[in-house]
Motif scaffolding. Structure first.
Motif, PDB file in Angstrom:
ATOM      1  N   THR A 120     -99.515  23.786-127.857  1.00  0.00           N
ATOM      2  CA  THR A 120    -100.892  24.277-127.929  1.00  0.00           C
ATOM      3  C   THR A 120    -101.818  23.449-128.810  1.00  0.00           C
ATOM      4  OG1 THR A 120    -100.446  25.792-129.773  1.00  0.00           O
ATOM      5  CG2 THR A 120    -100.091  26.641-127.548  1.00  0.00           C
ATOM      6  N   GLU A 121    -101.268  22.780-129.817  1.00  0.00           N
ATOM      7  CA  GLU A 121    -102.144  22.104-130.785  1.00  0.00           C
ATOM      8  C   GLU A 121    -102.112  20.583-130.696  1.00  0.00           C
ATOM      9  OE1 GLU A 121    -104.257  23.671-132.309  1.00  0.00           O
ATOM     10  OE2 GLU A 121    -103.572  25.653-132.942  1.00  0.00           O
ATOM     11  N   TRP A 122    -101.335  20.031-129.765  1.00  0.00           N
ATOM     12  CA  TRP A 122    -101.218  18.576-129.719  1.00  0.00           C
ATOM     13  C   TRP A 122    -102.546  17.892-129.381  1.00  0.00           C
ATOM     14  CZ3 TRP A 122    -101.800  15.594-125.204  1.00  0.00           C
ATOM     15  CH2 TRP A 122    -101.937  16.309-124.023  1.00  0.00           C
ATOM     16  N   ARG A 123    -103.446  18.631-128.718  1.00  0.00           N
ATOM     17  CA  ARG A 123    -104.748  18.041-128.397  1.00  0.00           C
ATOM     18  C   ARG A 123    -105.634  17.894-129.633  1.00  0.00           C
ATOM     19  NH1 ARG A 123    -103.460  21.072-123.929  1.00  0.00           N
ATOM     20  NH2 ARG A 123    -103.552  19.975-121.919  1.00  0.00           N
ATOM     21  N   SER A 124    -105.247  18.477-130.750  1.00  0.00           N
ATOM     22  CA  SER A 124    -105.992  18.306-131.995  1.00  0.00           C
ATOM     23  C   SER A 124    -105.690  16.960-132.647  1.00  0.00           C
ATOM     24  CB  SER A 124    -105.647  19.434-132.986  1.00  0.00           C
ATOM     25  OG  SER A 124    -106.036  20.697-132.468  1.00  0.00           O
ATOM     26  N   LEU A 125    -104.689  16.268-132.130  1.00  0.00           N
ATOM     27  CA  LEU A 125    -104.325  14.957-132.669  1.00  0.00           C
ATOM     28  C   LEU A 125    -105.268  13.877-132.139  1.00  0.00           C
ATOM     29  CD1 LEU A 125    -100.443  15.167-132.127  1.00  0.00           C
ATOM     30  CD2 LEU A 125    -101.668  15.471-134.302  1.00  0.00           C
ATOM     31  N   SER A 126    -105.268  12.738-132.795  1.00  0.00           N
ATOM     32  CA  SER A 126    -106.051  11.595-132.323  1.00  0.00           C
ATOM     33  C   SER A 126    -105.526  11.144-130.963  1.00  0.00           C
ATOM     34  CB  SER A 126    -105.937  10.431-133.317  1.00  0.00           C
ATOM     35  OG  SER A 126    -104.600   9.940-133.345  1.00  0.00           O
ATOM     36  N   GLU A 127    -106.331  10.411-130.214  1.00  0.00           N
ATOM     37  CA  GLU A 127    -105.919   9.950-128.889  1.00  0.00           C
ATOM     38  C   GLU A 127    -104.660   9.093-128.967  1.00  0.00           C
ATOM     39  OE1 GLU A 127    -109.004   8.037-126.734  1.00  0.00           O
ATOM     40  OE2 GLU A 127    -110.319   9.796-126.690  1.00  0.00           O
ATOM     41  N   GLU A 128    -104.559   8.287-130.001  1.00  0.00           N
ATOM     42  CA  GLU A 128    -103.383   7.429-130.163  1.00  0.00           C
ATOM     43  C   GLU A 128    -102.118   8.270-130.327  1.00  0.00           C
ATOM     44  OE1 GLU A 128    -101.743   3.878-133.150  1.00  0.00           O
ATOM     45  OE2 GLU A 128    -103.732   4.741-133.423  1.00  0.00           O
ATOM     46  N   ARG A 129    -102.216   9.331-131.119  1.00  0.00           N
ATOM     47  CA  ARG A 129    -101.053  10.181-131.331  1.00  0.00           C
ATOM     48  C   ARG A 129    -100.767  11.045-130.104  1.00  0.00           C
ATOM     49  NH1 ARG A 129    -102.015  11.807-137.730  1.00  0.00           N
ATOM     50  NH2 ARG A 129    -100.696  10.126-138.556  1.00  0.00           N
ATOM     51  N   GLN A 130    -101.799  11.471-129.411  1.00  0.00           N
ATOM     52  CA  GLN A 130    -101.590  12.215-128.171  1.00  0.00           C
ATOM     53  C   GLN A 130    -100.817  11.369-127.165  1.00  0.00           C
ATOM     54  OE1 GLN A 130    -104.986  14.108-126.317  1.00  0.00           O
ATOM     55  NE2 GLN A 130    -105.910  14.589-128.294  1.00  0.00           N
ATOM     56  N   ALA A 131    -101.105  10.074-127.148  1.00  0.00           N
ATOM     57  CA  ALA A 131    -100.458   9.180-126.189  1.00  0.00           C
ATOM     58  C   ALA A 131     -98.950   9.151-126.387  1.00  0.00           C
ATOM     59  CB  ALA A 131    -101.034   7.767-126.321  1.00  0.00           C
ATOM     60  N   VAL A 132     -98.495   9.294-127.616  1.00  0.00           N
ATOM     61  CA  VAL A 132     -97.059   9.324-127.909  1.00  0.00           C
ATOM     62  C   VAL A 132     -96.419  10.542-127.237  1.00  0.00           C
ATOM     63  CG1 VAL A 132     -95.331   9.537-129.739  1.00  0.00           C
ATOM     64  CG2 VAL A 132     -97.363   8.117-130.100  1.00  0.00           C
ATOM     65  N   ILE A 133     -97.073  11.685-127.347  1.00  0.00           N
ATOM     66  CA  ILE A 133     -96.566  12.917-126.755  1.00  0.00           C
ATOM     67  C   ILE A 133     -96.567  12.822-125.232  1.00  0.00           C
ATOM     68  CG2 ILE A 133     -96.843  15.419-126.653  1.00  0.00           C
ATOM     69  CD1 ILE A 133     -96.310  14.280-129.484  1.00  0.00           C
ATOM     70  N   ILE A 134     -97.665  12.326-124.671  1.00  0.00           N
ATOM     71  CA  ILE A 134     -97.798  12.228-123.218  1.00  0.00           C
ATOM     72  C   ILE A 134     -96.746  11.298-122.631  1.00  0.00           C
ATOM     73  CG2 ILE A 134     -99.300  11.411-121.352  1.00  0.00           C
ATOM     74  CD1 ILE A 134    -101.679  12.368-123.121  1.00  0.00           C
ATOM     75  N   ALA A 135     -96.484  10.181-123.309  1.00  0.00           N
ATOM     76  CA  ALA A 135     -95.496   9.211-122.814  1.00  0.00           C
ATOM     77  C   ALA A 135     -94.105   9.818-122.751  1.00  0.00           C
ATOM     78  CB  ALA A 135     -95.497   7.969-123.706  1.00  0.00           C
ATOM     79  N   GLU A 136     -93.747  10.593-123.776  1.00  0.00           N
ATOM     80  CA  GLU A 136     -92.422  11.210-123.787  1.00  0.00           C
ATOM     81  C   GLU A 136     -92.314  12.295-122.717  1.00  0.00           C
ATOM     82  OE1 GLU A 136     -88.483  11.436-125.166  1.00  0.00           O
ATOM     83  OE2 GLU A 136     -90.064   9.958-125.525  1.00  0.00           O
ATOM     84  N   ARG A 137     -93.369  13.070-122.536  1.00  0.00           N
ATOM     85  CA  ARG A 137     -93.354  14.089-121.483  1.00  0.00           C
ATOM     86  C   ARG A 137     -93.190  13.431-120.113  1.00  0.00           C
ATOM     87  NH1 ARG A 137     -98.172  18.408-123.122  1.00  0.00           N
ATOM     88  NH2 ARG A 137     -97.173  19.203-125.009  1.00  0.00           N
ATOM     89  N   SER A 138     -93.849  12.290-119.924  1.00  0.00           N
ATOM     90  CA  SER A 138     -93.759  11.585-118.641  1.00  0.00           C
ATOM     91  C   SER A 138     -92.333  11.107-118.382  1.00  0.00           C
ATOM     92  CB  SER A 138     -94.724  10.398-118.615  1.00  0.00           C
ATOM     93  OG  SER A 138     -96.066  10.844-118.696  1.00  0.00           O
ATOM     94  N   ARG A 139     -91.641  10.692-119.438  1.00  0.00           N
ATOM     95  CA  ARG A 139     -90.236  10.268-119.292  1.00  0.00           C
ATOM     96  C   ARG A 139     -89.392  11.424-118.775  1.00  0.00           C
ATOM     97  NH1 ARG A 139     -87.061   8.695-123.906  1.00  0.00           N
ATOM     98  NH2 ARG A 139     -85.638   7.838-122.384  1.00  0.00           N
ATOM     99  N   HIS A 140     -89.590  12.605-119.348  1.00  0.00           N
ATOM    100  CA  HIS A 140     -88.830  13.781-118.913  1.00  0.00           C
ATOM    101  C   HIS A 140     -89.131  14.100-117.449  1.00  0.00           C
ATOM    102  CE1 HIS A 140     -87.518  15.685-122.936  1.00  0.00           C
ATOM    103  NE2 HIS A 140     -87.838  14.426-123.162  1.00  0.00           N
ATOM    104  N   GLU A 141     -90.407  14.068-117.089  1.00  0.00           N
ATOM    105  CA  GLU A 141     -90.790  14.393-115.712  1.00  0.00           C
ATOM    106  C   GLU A 141     -90.200  13.389-114.726  1.00  0.00           C
ATOM    107  OE1 GLU A 141     -95.011  14.479-115.952  1.00  0.00           O
ATOM    108  OE2 GLU A 141     -95.087  16.441-116.935  1.00  0.00           O
ATOM    109  N   ARG A 142     -90.245  12.104-115.075  1.00  0.00           N
ATOM    110  CA  ARG A 142     -89.691  11.078-114.179  1.00  0.00           C
ATOM    111  C   ARG A 142     -88.189  11.256-114.008  1.00  0.00           C
ATOM    112  NH1 ARG A 142     -93.199   7.647-117.025  1.00  0.00           N
ATOM    113  NH2 ARG A 142     -91.468   6.860-118.294  1.00  0.00           N
ATOM    114  N   ALA A 143     -87.496  11.581-115.108  1.00  0.00           N
ATOM    115  CA  ALA A 143     -86.049  11.771-115.034  1.00  0.00           C
ATOM    116  C   ALA A 143     -85.704  12.939-114.112  1.00  0.00           C
ATOM    117  CB  ALA A 143     -85.475  12.016-116.425  1.00  0.00           C
ATOM    118  N   VAL A 144     -86.416  14.036-114.261  1.00  0.00           N
ATOM    119  CA  VAL A 144     -86.171  15.212-113.413  1.00  0.00           C
ATOM    120  C   VAL A 144     -86.442  14.873-111.950  1.00  0.00           C
ATOM    121  CG1 VAL A 144     -87.055  17.508-112.823  1.00  0.00           C
ATOM    122  CG2 VAL A 144     -86.502  16.965-115.192  1.00  0.00           C
TER     123      VAL A 144
END
Length: 209
Positions: A120-144
């Motif tokens: 819920t709060e990850w969007r409060s982070l800077s764009e650079e830090r959000q990108a870290v979260i988004i990249a990891e989520r994308s890895r999980h989605e691609r693996a599935v």
């Protein structure tokens, strides 16, 4: 000048005390962000809850956003560790899917404060830090999606299933746990994880496969 025999143990004790105090700051921040929201909590609030002056809090952190990022990162790192273990396992694609769903669900339920902040709060982070979260989520989605595609090729998952849509549905279920799970409820985090994996896989697996 040579150090006295008692110097190193004293330094070690001081570092352990500082580490414990910093973890206390993180735990308090997690609780307050969870209860009040990130925007509704100030560093002064966190310091007051710990009996610290506002300036003293900055001995342990650089900014409120740094606190949030570290809390999210701790949860993120835990998730990454079990994800990497599943990736490296010798299980079949269906077995990997089952394990990921069960473990991710149970982890979110056991760590409600941090999983709530993560989702819920990850969007409060800077764009650079959000990108870290988004990249990891994308890895999980691609693996599935890859596991579903592989299982379709071997006849284990129904051929009409769209891997991308299925992955969104899986994570939509898993990521919703923080909204309603109660630690004192009828089922444990692990039981709900198993229930989710059974429910999802029963809908994906081809009975004839």
């Amino acid at each position: 000048m040579p150090s006295e025999p008692g110097d190193r143990p004293a330094v070690g004790r001081k570092r352990r005390k500082q580490h414990a105090r910093r973890q206390e700051v993180l735990d308090t921040a997690a609780r307050m962000f969870f209860e009040r929201g990130y925007d509704g909590t100030t560093t002064q609030d966190i310091g007051a809850a710990l009996g610290l002056l506002k300036g003293s809090v900055y001995y342990y952190i650089s900014s409120k956003e740094d606190l949030l990022f570290e809390l999210i990162q701790q949860y993120h790192d835990d998730t990454r560790r079990h994800f990497e273990a599943i990736l490296a396992s010798e299980g079949s694609p269906v077995e990997k899917l089952r394990e990921l769903i069960a473990v991710d669900t149970a982890h979110a339920a056991r760590n409600l404060e941090r999983s709530t902040l993560f989702y819920t709060e990850w969007r409060s982070l800077s764009e650079e830090r959000q990108a870290v979260i988004i990249a990891e989520r994308s890895r999980h989605e691609r693996a599935v999606q890859e596991w579903i595609t592989e299982a379709q090729a071997s006849g284990r998952i129904r051929p009409e299933v769209d891997p991308k849509i299925a992955s969104f549905g899986i994570f939509g279920m898993v990521n919703s746990v923080y909204r309603w799970f109660s630690p004192g409820g009828r089922k444990t985090a692990e039981e709900i994880g198993r229930d989710f994996s059974d429910l999802i896989l029963d809908g994906l697996i081809d009975p004839a496969g």
